[in-house]
Design a protein around this motif. Structure first.
Motif, PDB file in Angstrom:
ATOM      1  N   UNK A   1       0.845  -1.209   0.000  1.00 59.26           N
ATOM      2  CA  UNK A   1       0.000   0.000   0.000  1.00 59.26           C
ATOM      3  C   UNK A   1       0.870   1.244   0.000  1.00 59.26           C
TER       4      UNK A   1
ATOM      5  N   UNK B   1       1.129   3.963  -3.052  1.00 56.89           N
ATOM      6  CA  UNK B   1       0.800   5.366  -2.843  1.00 56.89           C
ATOM      7  C   UNK B   1       1.979   6.263  -3.197  1.00 56.89           C
TER       8      UNK B   1
ATOM      9  N   UNK C   1       2.492  10.466  -4.125  1.00 58.41           N
ATOM     10  CA  UNK C   1       2.007  10.994  -2.857  1.00 58.41           C
ATOM     11  C   UNK C   1       3.205  11.235  -1.940  1.00 58.41           C
ATOM     12  N   UNK C   2       3.087  12.248  -1.078  1.00 60.91           N
ATOM     13  CA  UNK C   2       4.154  12.452  -0.101  1.00 60.91           C
ATOM     14  C   UNK C   2       3.973  11.440   1.025  1.00 60.91           C
ATOM     15  N   UNK C   3       4.964  11.355   1.893  1.00 64.29           N
ATOM     16  CA  UNK C   3       4.873  10.407   3.007  1.00 64.29           C
ATOM     17  C   UNK C   3       3.703  10.742   3.905  1.00 64.29           C
TER      18      UNK C   3
ATOM     19  N   UNK D   1       0.906  12.361   3.054  1.00 64.98           N
ATOM     20  CA  UNK D   1      -0.347  11.992   2.378  1.00 64.98           C
ATOM     21  C   UNK D   1      -0.572  10.495   2.470  1.00 64.98           C
ATOM     22  N   UNK D   2       0.507   9.735   2.262  1.00 64.81           N
ATOM     23  CA  UNK D   2       0.397   8.282   2.338  1.00 64.81           C
ATOM     24  C   UNK D   2      -0.051   7.846   3.729  1.00 64.81           C
TER      25      UNK D   2
ATOM     26  N   UNK E   1      -3.823   9.184   4.232  1.00 66.64           N
ATOM     27  CA  UNK E   1      -4.873   8.717   3.322  1.00 66.64           C
ATOM     28  C   UNK E   1      -4.899   7.205   3.153  1.00 66.64           C
ATOM     29  N   UNK E   2      -3.773   6.547   3.349  1.00 69.71           N
ATOM     30  CA  UNK E   2      -3.741   5.116   3.077  1.00 69.71           C
ATOM     31  C   UNK E   2      -3.489   4.306   4.351  1.00 69.71           C
TER      32      UNK E   2
ATOM     33  N   UNK F   1      -6.230   4.794   7.398  1.00 68.05           N
ATOM     34  CA  UNK F   1      -7.497   4.089   7.176  1.00 68.05           C
ATOM     35  C   UNK F   1      -7.312   2.572   7.150  1.00 68.05           C
ATOM     36  N   UNK F   2      -6.214   2.116   6.550  1.00 64.95           N
ATOM     37  CA  UNK F   2      -6.028   0.666   6.429  1.00 64.95           C
ATOM     38  C   UNK F   2      -5.828   0.016   7.794  1.00 64.95           C
TER      39      UNK F   2
END
Lengths: 653, 273
Positions: free
Chosen positions: A533, A537, A542-544, A546-547, A550-551, A554-555
């Motif tokens: 993931x 991302x 994506x920046x770190x 944002x990752x 956003x990822x 939530x995961x």
């Protein structure tokens, strides 16, 4: 050429496998191999843990659930004897007393503000007067015996100087001590008041130990100026008398029947026990001496039953309560009249605030009265108490009152709300702290940094909770209270805090304790997010950050929620810190105060057990009540844990 | 299955001999995973042309994936990784220059991974992810981009009625095509594919291959693959790597029919690797 003959019948056991297992030690028809014994040892340990858990569950259930029928009997007695009714009136009385106390506070605040110096003068004068009486008796006599005018003048000056010196020689601290007996919030002796008091003391000495006029004048002025206020306070005070009288009358009528009912219950308990004993003794053919002894005690017990005519007694109660509505209505009218006569807007901020609070208490009192009026008119002594009533009285009861000479009341609500409040507030602090730290360590920190921060946070767990509690109660409590009064921090909602030990303090310390738990579990959850993931991302540009937001967050949500819940479980179950710093006041906190609620002291389910277990006798209702609280705690933990499991499993689905 | 591969071969032939300008220029690149102690790539130079599929083949550990990950600087994530020499230029820009931001680079050079890795979000959110992190919020733009990307990835018909469902509910092949859709949604110039079909069954593989041939009209594709048949089916040019060195790099037909180096021939004919 001769070929070596191959033996035709080669012994079979040399090469052919037999598939036979090793034989172990045979004992009592069982075969003990090493493997079996080791396996048995491990299995035994596992089952021992399960057995212990089962044992605890059964014990908790048995001891705790016995509380319900026991409490039902007590509640029944309280109803038949009228104690329950008296409690309703007492409830009103408590409301009234709180109101009266607040009005008194307002009065004193106003008086201090307007006449603080004058009052100090009077009290200081009283101190100095005693001093003059003690030390200057001879000097006074000498002075009075002088007739020569110039000499007298000199003696007068000398005496005055001596008195002033003696008064000024009294250490400031001692004076303050003497004053704070009457004026508790005084912090400093005013020089003005002191000079005046000295002048009065000199006057006293020179005038042959006669209290100077000025003293009486000051007192008169104070009472005159405070007149309106004073009248209002006195009016509220005297208006409450009928209610107080009603309560004491009811107490008188009901306490006796309650006492007798309880005694008779004890007696009937011992009679049942003795009867059983006698039956057994007869079956076993015990010697007649023993049987006779038992019979004698049985007879004595039967004789000690106290005849009680509850019906006749309750009649007096009904008669007394008839006036209740009239009494409270009059009281309410009188109070509002007194309130109206109060000066509307005063100079002193503290007075205004206190009067405001008194107004609030007044409307609360009116609500209480309205409710109790209804309750009292609906009350019947002969309605029986059901198990449902008992359960409701326990789970929704708003009072926990034990060890009192009056009726013991076991209501879970103050403890439950206390526990919940402390735990939720502490999570408000712990969750951002722990999740933020986990996200940072897991996503952004350099490896070497993480190797420093992670064990550091986890090390917090190593602090014994009693040490943390000690720090809280001796250090942080004082700081927090002082800070909350600092004008720089007054923008924080709920500040300033008046209580030293309170929800906020407990929540802060608990947050500190729960943070490592949440941190570790949340960090694990973040770690468990597949690397794929992150790569996907990042490969999208994506920046770190944002990752992470956003990822990864939530995961790992199920894991993080489970972490938070386990943290909550840890906080709810924590005992020592809460016992030391939460204030231990078994009262439902005032939710009407909004966020200021965090400044109130509370009691919790864990600390009530720790606090009261030492004073209960085995098998008593109080004993059972504590087990019942334990049972509730256990259930909460169970629910939290199983929900966590479910949340975590749902992730794998 | 058979029809499919015929179709693919036909498709690939139509564009095989197109003239193309260079997009990626690899110039004597050396790369090390352990701060320069040992070199994983030992001075590789190659030019990757625009709107073509370039396949990197070779036995495990030959450095083909490493090279691929150098192209969008995914190797930056490894602390001890280091470019030891040379340069990579994409569209004329040295990607290791100080002023180049790897984040901006990756927006232009997308990547599809070996194991399909859609986020545990809805299909729509997966495709919209790249645009959203670039700050696009307007729903109409996102809607349009999602539909276009899914259509490009030949997934629209299968997914249009379940855009709000979790991406993890799709089949493996669909998930990989979703990853491709996610990558092309941000309109990169180059798409890097790291063994995109190794986790897929033959039918799904065929679909993804067909898709790649469609996509090369718009994008430049670099693919790492272990499957010689796949390389011969879909790529315009093929590079054979061995032990960190580029052994041979030529048009696919040349490599597979008359390789100039013996090692290439041995590898292609299955004598080692």
């Amino acid at each position: 050429m001769q070929v070596a003959a191959v033996p035709a019948n080669k012994p079979k056991n040399k090469s052919a496998p037999t598939f036979k297992g090793k034989r172990g030690l045979r004992l009592m028809g069982l075969n003990f191999t090493t493997d079996g014994v080791v396996k048995g040892f491990f299995g035994g340990n596992a089952y021992l843990a399960i057995l212990a858990l089962l044992f605890i569950c059964v014990f908790l259930l048995k001891s705790g659930l016995g509380f319900i029928p026991g409490y039902r009997v007590e509640l029944g007695e309280a109803r038949i004897s009228g104690v329950e009714l008296t409690n309703k009136v007492r409830y009103e009385l408590t409301g009234y007393k709180a109101l009266l106390a607040r009005v008194n506070q307002a009065f004193i605040a106003e008086k201090r503000n307007r006449f603080g110096d004058e009052e100090s003068t009077i009290y200081l004068y009283e101190e100095f007067e005693a001093l003059v009486d003690d030390e200057f008796e001879d000097a006074m006599e000498t002075y009075l015996s002088i007739n020569d005018s110039p000499e007298k003048e000199a003696a007068c000056a000398r005496l005055c100087k001596d008195i002033a010196d003696a008064c000024n020689n009294i250490p400031e601290k001692k004076l303050l001590q003497a004053l704070t007996r009457r004026l508790p919030e005084l912090r400093k002796v005013s020089t003005n008041a002191k000079d005046q008091a000295i002048a009065l003391a000199q006057d006293y000495a020179l005038n042959d130990a006669e209290t100077p006029h000025a003293v009486a004048e000051i007192s008169a002025q104070i009472s005159k100026e405070m007149g309106n206020f004073n009248t209002a306070v006195q009016a509220i005070k005297s208006a409450g008398k009928p209610l107080i009288q009603l309560e004491s009358e009811l107490t008188k009528h009901t306490a006796e029947s309650d006492r007798i009912l309880k005694l008779n219950r004890q007696t009937s308990g011992s009679i049942t026990a003795l009867e059983q004993g006698l039956k057994k003794a007869k079956q076993r053919d015990e010697p007649p001496v023993i049987i006779a002894a038992i019979e004698k005690r049985l007879k004595k017990s039967r004789g000690s039953f106290i005849e009680i005519d509850t019906e006749a007694r309750i009649k007096a109660v009904y008669q007394a309560i008839e006036n209740h509505d009239l009494i409270v209505d009059t009281l309410l009218i009188k109070i509002s009249k007194a309130f109206n006569s109060l000066p509307a807007e005063l100079e002193n901020e503290l007075t205004n605030v206190t009067i405001e609070q008194a107004h609030k208490l007044n409307s609360e009192f009116a609500i209480i009265v309205a409710k109790q009026k209804e309750n009292i008119s609906a009350w019947r002594h002969d309605k029986s108490i059901t198990t449902g009533n008992t359960l409701a009285a326990f789970f929704f009861g708003s009072e926990w009152q034990t060890g009192s000479p009056w009726q013991d009341i076991y209501g879970l609500m103050p403890l439950f709300t206390g526990s919940l409040l402390v735990a939720s507030v502490s999570l408000l602090f712990a969750v951002p702290l722990a999740i933020g730290a986990a996200l940072y360590v897991n996503q952004f920190a350099h490896k070497r940094e993480a190797a420093l921060v992670k064990p550091g946070i986890e090390f917090i767990q190593a602090i014994p909770s009693v040490v943390l509690g000690l720090f809280g109660v001796l250090v942080l409590a004082g700081f927090l209270k002082d800070w909350s009064h600092s004008p720089l921090l007054s923008w924080i909602p709920g500040f300033p805090i008046t209580e030293r030990l309170n929800v906020l303090l407990a929540a802060l310390l608990l947050a500190f304790m729960a943070a490592p738990t949440i941190f570790t579990l949340a960090e694990d959850a973040l770690n468990n997010v597949p690397k794929a993931f992150t790569e996907a991302s990042l490969a999208m540009g994506a920046t770190k950050l944002q990752t992470a937001i956003n990822v990864i967050l939530p995961a790992s949500m199920p894991g993080i929620i489970a972490a938070i819940m386990l943290g909550f479980g840890r906080v709810v179950g924590e005992t020592m810190v809460v016992l030391m710093v939460a204030g231990n006041k078994a009262k439902i906190p005032e939710f009407s105060e909004g966020i200021g609620i965090v400044g109130q002291p509370v009691h919790t389910m864990t600390s009530i057990i720790a606090q009261e277990y030492g004073e209960v006798t085995e098998g008593s209702l109080h004993w059972q009540a504590l087990f019942m609280v334990g049972l509730v705690l256990f259930t909460i933990s169970l629910v939290i844990n199983s929900t966590c499991q479910r949340v975590l499993n749902s992730k794998n689905r | 299955m058979h029809d499919m591969s015929k179709k693919i071969t036909a498709l690939s032939k139509t564009t095989k001999n197109r003239e193309a300008s260079t997009v990626i220029e690899v110039d004597d690149i050396g790369f090390s995973y352990d701060l320069g102690k040992t070199e994983t790539l030992k001075g590789i130079s190659m030019e990757i042309p625009k709107n073509q599929v370039t396949a990197l083949i070779g036995p495990s550990g030959c450095g083909k994936s490493t090279l691929l990950r150098c192209l969008n600087r995914m190797n930056d994530l490894i602390d001890t990784a280091k470019i030891t020499r040379g340069a990579i230029r994409i569209l004329g820009q040295d990607i290791h220059a100080a002023e180049v931001d790897a984040i901006e680079l990756r927006k232009q050079v997308g990547m599809v991974f070996q194991k399909y890795n859609p986020f545990p979000k809805s299909i729509y959110d997966n495709v919209a992810y790249g645009l959203r992190i670039q700050g696009v919020k307007k729903k109409s733009i996102l809607d349009e981009a999602v539909e276009r990307s899914l259509r490009n990835a030949a997934l629209w018909d299968e997914a249009k009625d379940r855009l709000k469902d979790s991406a993890l509910g799709l089949s493996g092949g669909q998930q990989q095509r979703l990853c491709i859709a996610r990558t092309i949604a941000v309109r990169p110039k180059v798409i890097l594919m790291d063994e995109p079909c190794s986790a897929l069954d033959p039918i799904a593989t065929a679909k993804v291959e067909e898709l790649m041939l469609e996509l090369r009209k718009e994008f430049t594709i670099v693919i790492v693959t272990h499957s010689m048949q796949q390389a011969s089916r879909i790529s315009d040019r093929t590079a054979f790597f061995y032990l960190g060195e580029l052994v041979e790099y030529a048009s696919t037909s040349h490599i597979f029919t008359s390789p100039s180096v013996k090692q290439t021939e041995d590898y292609i004919s299955g004598r080692f690797g």
